[in-house]
Design an enzyme around this catalytic site. Structure first.
Site, PDB file in Angstrom:
ATOM      1  CG  ASP A 189      34.391  28.161 -33.099  1.00 61.21           C
ATOM      2  OD1 ASP A 189      35.573  27.800 -33.194  1.00 61.21           O
ATOM      3  OD2 ASP A 189      33.890  28.515 -34.016  1.00 61.21           O
ATOM      4  CE  LYS A 190      34.309  34.783 -25.043  1.00 62.63           C
ATOM      5  NZ  LYS A 190      34.791  35.854 -24.817  1.00 62.63           N
TER       6      LYS A 190
END
Length: 303
Positions: free
Chosen positions: A143-144
């Site tokens: 995930d970012k």
């Protein structure tokens, strides 16, 4: 050292480091330390992802800095052309794979809003410098706002081999999770079936085969009344698995508003870090193990 020598040293440096002495909004802090630049120039540096705070990229103008934090600024846009990878570093590279340590705030792949400031795009540009026909392929994603170890393939064939035999090839995936509250059990595990809602929110079901089976093991490393640092091992690799399972446990990941976090900006990022990835090399079959140190902010908050 004379002022001229200091000035020359800074020109040669690829980044500038500043310690925060008193609370301040990020943009105002940058305008002070970069007093020779215009306001628009400083805003551009922020927007390009050239500013990191401790262990994460920060692009918000109004991010509140705390005393003791370190603000790092990549010197200028030209730094990108000097093989400086923004928000990531290469841990290993050979003919078949690239393993990186990704910082929180960097996208793994492109979105509708952001095409270039991603790990994939930067690595694609990086390998093309050697040969324009070179390519990089995504094997798995982070995930970012999750930092840590991530792997890419250098060919479609290697990518397929890794993805099709993921459970057999990958020997260990260990994360550090900073969660809200004091987790009472020293260790345990969560098992459920994960489904995705129409709004792309993952949720657990205890009904057998009602979704994709997910198993997460955890061990408490240290804790206080407010936070716990857990070592988390994935037996399965489902979308948002750790985040959903920590919410199920009643101790959501710090900064994870999507899955139950109530603390506002406790560490300025999501409390999730991929610290170990171990796998058999897709070509040589050699066992490989890569580590990325647990962020200091995780350790400090849970002491």
């Amino acid at each position: 050292m004379s002022k001229n020598k200091i000035s020359n040293y800074r020109k040669e440096a690829k980044s500038l480091n500043y310690e925060v002495k008193e609370p301040a909004e990020l943009l105002e802090f940058l305008l002070k330390v970069l007093s020779n630049r215009s306001r628009n120039s400083v805003k551009s540096i922020l927007a390009r992802g050239q500013v990191t705070i401790d262990d994460h990229i920060e692009t918000k103008y109004n991010y509140m800095l705390r005393p003791g934090q370190t603000v790092t600024i990549l010197k200028n846009k030209a730094a990108i052309k000097q093989d400086v990878l923004i928000g990531m570093s290469i841990l290993h590279e050979d003919e078949d794979i690239i393993v990186i340590n990704k910082e929180a705030g960097l996208l793994s792949i492109a979105t509708e809003k952001e095409k270039k400031q991603t790990a994939l795009h930067q690595l694609m540009e990086y390998v093309k410098k050697e040969d324009h026909d070179n390519r990089v392929f995504v094997v798995h994603r982070l995930d970012k706002d999750t930092s840590g170890v991530m792997m890419f393939a250098k060919s479609e064939q290697v990518k397929r081999k890794m993805q099709d035999n993921w459970k057999e090839i990958v020997k260990e995936r260990t994360y550090a999770a900073l969660v809200e509250g004091q987790v009472p059990k020293e260790k345990g595990y969560i098992s459920s079936w994960l489904r995705e809602s129409k709004t792309h929110l993952m949720y657990s079901s205890q009904t057998e085969n009602d979704g994709l089976h997910a198993i997460t093991h955890y061990k408490r490393i240290q804790s206080n009344e407010d936070f716990s640092l857990l070592e988390v091992q994935l037996e399965t690799g489902r979308k948002n698995q750790i985040r959903v399972h920590m919410q199920d446990l009643g101790y959501p990941v710090v900064g994870d508003k999507k899955y139950g976090s109530k603390q506002r900006n406790a560490i300025g990022r999501l409390g999730l870090h991929a610290k170990v990835l171990s796998f058999n090399h897709p070509t040589t079959n050699q066992l490989m193990l890569f580590k990325a140190d647990v962020p200091q902010s995780f350790l400090a908050k849970s002491r």
